[in-house]
Design an enzyme around this catalytic site. Structure first.
Site, short mmCIF file in Angstrom:
data_model
loop_
_atom_site.label_atom_id
_atom_site.label_comp_id
_atom_site.label_asym_id
_atom_site.label_seq_id
_atom_site.Cartn_x
_atom_site.Cartn_y
_atom_site.Cartn_z
N LYS A 151 -4.30 -13.94 -7.56
CA LYS A 151 -3.01 -13.30 -7.85
C LYS A 151 -1.96 -13.99 -6.98
O LYS A 151 -1.87 -13.73 -5.78
CB LYS A 151 -3.06 -11.81 -7.56
CG LYS A 151 -1.79 -11.06 -7.91
CD LYS A 151 -1.95 -9.56 -7.66
CE LYS A 151 -0.68 -8.81 -8.02
NZ LYS A 151 0.45 -9.16 -7.13
N ALA A 165 0.83 -1.21 0.00
CA ALA A 165 0.00 0.00 0.00
C ALA A 165 0.86 1.26 0.00
O ALA A 165 0.57 2.24 -0.70
CB ALA A 165 -0.94 -0.01 1.21
N LYS A 195 -9.59 -9.68 -15.81
CA LYS A 195 -9.17 -9.32 -17.17
C LYS A 195 -10.37 -9.36 -18.10
O LYS A 195 -11.28 -10.18 -17.91
CB LYS A 195 -8.11 -10.30 -17.69
CG LYS A 195 -6.82 -10.34 -16.88
CD LYS A 195 -5.87 -11.42 -17.41
CE LYS A 195 -4.62 -11.50 -16.56
NZ LYS A 195 -3.72 -12.60 -16.99
N GLU A 246 -9.18 -14.57 -11.34
CA GLU A 246 -8.29 -15.65 -10.90
C GLU A 246 -7.41 -15.13 -9.76
O GLU A 246 -7.18 -13.92 -9.64
CB GLU A 246 -7.41 -16.12 -12.06
CG GLU A 246 -6.50 -15.02 -12.61
CD GLU A 246 -5.80 -15.43 -13.89
OE1 GLU A 246 -5.13 -16.47 -13.87
OE2 GLU A 246 -5.94 -14.71 -14.90
#
Length: 734
Positions: free
Chosen positions: A127, A43, A301, A125
């Site tokens: 990561k 972050a 995506k 999906e």
């Protein structure tokens, strides 16, 4: 000090801020991608990049050639051949909330708004938190593998990748393109990580921090057999260069990878709406702790490849993909005690020792408490943190692995505080040498430093050890085989007290052998006590011989003539990092000249008027140089070191009669025949000044493919613009 809002920055402030951000982000990229040792959270890193991009959007004429928005990752590490990616390996935009995901979907729908009947699908999906790799297959045969590196150039790690069972040497089935680069993530399971830690501990070897860093380090071994022993895994999820699309969609393409022999994520799904994507995100988040390996988010995506191509890319990221990050995992534990560690510059660093607790698949037992104010519940600006609640021994605390890497305390459970818990009394003397530990006053602001420092300097053993560790570290003299464990062993045995002693170890081989043998004997006794087993046929310390010593001594001797900038950095002068050390080396050319100027400056009534004006060297660095060269105790240490080490002069060959001598040059766009650093070095050798932004003072802009705002501004200002080939012809290098 709080950052100034971007909207309030002047042009000069923005230029200085972009320079600072470029250097800071490059350092973090190097530590994450090349050294596998991140020092800030994801972050915090993302916040730095967002600020950089916001400033560039407000001041497009100030975009630097080394801007973080123009690169991905870090340059490839030394020691491996370099591989230029035919298709760059890009990073992904980040989403942190469900609203961010909605924004991503809406941007896509607005972009394709003219096609009212277009049915846009997406994939989701996990990561994987590992090391990205690209695998090139020609006619179905694996021929080359590389790391991501800086996105454009990676490291050739083919031999190591061949040891991973999940990577097929030859593709199965049929229908694969003549050439295709399969991309995916190399990772280590929790089970394998814990097994490796246990094996290493039993052998008295190194400790390992987390599965991600361990997998990355395992993949960068020069000995492929070491990689093979680590049982790494690989998930395929994308592709780079290919002579033909695997299938019309992302989802179908990845399913083809499975047909060809790759492991793919079983959690990958198709979705049509924000609701479906977010539902899959939360489903994966729920299953996260049971997967057996690290993931840090979910990647979305656009599914149709034709739509991916139409939507395109922006600032080094695909528009058609986003990574929805998980919040950091948290756990509850207790503070058992607080220890104070002393760093090489004397900083007293408090560390909380915790009851062991598992967070994100990693056992956490220690967490930094940063400084005195942090323990009390305040940040460096005096603002409350943790609701202003202090940390006490015995407290129950909530911890998280920030960015799934760095443990930190996020809150204190005040209802569980023991009745006898008392505020922690931060020591005012060094716990190692007993010298006073003070908080310095900033002369400009009048404020106290947030950190206490031991004033013992060279008489403090803790500082001495940390200075020695720094001296041999990767960015400094980088002496192979002389890591922290050996430094500690030789220091405790009285063999090394200052850096000069390192270079006389060869002359004291029997004592070195004895020190190593005694350390290993002690480690063996500890393992024996832990296992309850008794060793047989134990050799005496005197009978042992360490063949690796010749290699160690050779590595030490190979560093007797270091580059000047490395030597300056190795001295461990406060506030002198690698970048500043390079500036000093370039400015003063020899160590003798730097010492002379340093002593003259330290002796002056007003040092800031004596020290030469050097771009990149401010008052803080000048004060640090004065403290170092004005300290008589450092004279003897430096003199003895220079009897053993002869730093090479920093030489810059400049041609004063070249066509570009004295001109200000800016490079922009993609250079195809040399790297940007090579182009910059060439221009400087020819007597030119290389700038990062176009202005009225710019004489020449060398523009490659992809040139943007700089090219436009140069045209408006009437600056001469040439391409790379013309540049090479002009300087006689075509």
């Amino acid at each position: 000090m709080a950052e100034k809002p971007v909207d309030s920055l002047s042009e000069s402030e923005a230029e200085a801020e972009l320079k600072r951000l470029a250097e800071e982000i490059a350092g973090h990229d190097r530590r994450y991608h090349a050294e596998d040792a991140p020092t800030i959270t994801d972050a915090e890193y993302d916040a730095l990049r967002r600020r950089n991009l916001a400033i560039e959007e407000r001041f497009p004429g100030l975009v630097r050639e080394d801007s973080p928005s123009r690169r991905v990752g870090a340059p490839p590490a030394e020691g491996f051949a370099k591989v230029r990616h035919a298709v760059p390996m890009l990073s992904l935009a980040k989403a942190y909330t469900d609203e961010d995901v909605t924004d991503f979907i809406e941007r896509g729908r607005r972009f394709f708004d003219r096609d009212k009947d277009l049915d846009i699908a997406f994939t989701a999906e996990p990561k994987i938190d590992g090391l990205s790799a690209s695998l090139r297959y020609e006619n179905g045969v694996f021929v080359q593998g590389a790391t991501r590196g800086d996105g454009a150039v990676g490291e050739d790690i083919t031999a190591n990748l061949r040891t991973i069972a999940d990577i097929p040497a030859k593709l199965k089935g049929s229908g694969w393109p003549d050439v295709i680069e399969i991309r995916g993530e190399v990772y280590m399971t929790y089970a394998e990580f814990e097994a490796l830690k246990a094996r290493s501990a039993a052998a008295g070897g190194q400790d390992y921090v987390n599965p991600r860093n361990t997998a990355a380090g395992s993949l960068r071994q020069k000995d492929a057999s070491v990689t093979a022993s680590r049982n790494l895994k690989f998930f395929a999820y994308a592709w780079g260069f290919t002579t033909a699309d695997p299938a019309p969609t992302q989802y179908e393409s990845v399913q083809k990878f499975a047909d060809w022999g790759f492991k793919i994520s079983p959690l990958m799904v198709r979705a049509k709406s924000v609701e479906e994507l977010v539902a899959q995100y939360h489903l994966i988040e729920e299953q996260r702790s049971s997967l057996g390996y690290d993931i840090d988010g979910v990647v979305y995506k656009v599914d149709q490849l034709e739509l991916q191509r139409r939507w395109g890319f922006v600032t080094g990221e695909p528009r058609w993909a986003v990574a929805h990050k998980f919040p950091a995992e948290q756990a509850m534990t207790t503070v058992q005690k607080i220890d104070i560690q002393v760093g090489r510059t004397g900083t007293l660093a408090p560390v909380a020792r915790l009851a062991p607790v598992t967070v994100g698949g990693v056992v956490v037992e220690n967490v930094t408490l940063h400084n005195e104010d942090y323990i009390k519940g305040f940040d460096s600006n005096g603002l409350p943190i943790r609701d202003g609640i202090d940390v006490r021994i015995g407290d129950t605390v909530v911890i998280q692995r920030a960015g799934d890497v760095i443990p930190q305390i996020v809150s204190v459970v005040i209802d569980k505080r023991p009745a006898d818990a008392v505020p922690y009394e931060f020591p005012h003397t060094c716990p190692v040498c007993g010298s006073p530990a003070t908080r310095e006053i900033n002369e400009k602001t009048g404020k106290e430093d947030s950190r206490r420092r031991c004033t013992g300097e060279l008489i403090c053993a803790a500082q001495a050890v940390e200075r020695l560790r720094h001296f041999v570290s990767r960015g400094a003299l980088d002496i192979e085989g002389l890591g922290a464990e050996n430094i500690d062993t030789f220091f405790n045995a009285g063999l090394i007290k200052t850096a000069a002693d390192i270079f006389t170890l060869r002359d004291r081989r029997p004592a070195v052998t004895k020190a190593l043998a005694e350390r290993r004997e002690e480690q063996a006794r500890q393992r024996e006590a832990a296992s309850g087993k008794t060793r047989k046929n134990v050799r005496s310390v005197e009978d042992r011989n360490y063949e690796g010593l010749d290699k160690l001594f050779a590595a030490i001797d190979s560093r007797r003539e270091p580059e000047l900038d490395r030597f300056i950095f190795a001295l461990g002068i406060r506030h002198i990092g690698e970048t500043t050390a390079a500036v000093l080396a370039k400015t003063f050319s020899t160590i003798e000249e730097l010492i002379r100027v340093g002593k003259e400056t330290a002796a002056a009534e007003d040092p800031h008027t004596v020290f030469p004006s050097v771009n990149g060297i401010g008052d803080t660095v000048i004060d640090a140089l004065c403290d170092f060269f004005g300290n008589e105790r450092n004279d003897d240490v430096l003199d003895k070191l220079l009897e053993q080490v002869k730093p090479k002069p920093y030489i810059v060959t400049v041609s004063a009669d070249s066509e570009v001598a004295g001109k200000t040059i800016v490079f922009t766009g993609t250079l195809e025949k040399m790297t940007r650093s090579e182009a910059k070095a060439m221009a400087e050798r020819l007597g030119a000044k290389v700038a990062g932004s176009v202005s009225a003072k710019t004489d020449l802009l060398v523009a490659g493919p992809g040139a943007g705002s700089k090219l436009k501004l140069a045209s408006e200002l009437g600056v001469e613009v040439i391409d790379e080939d013309t540049w090479l012809q002009r300087v006689g290098k075509a």
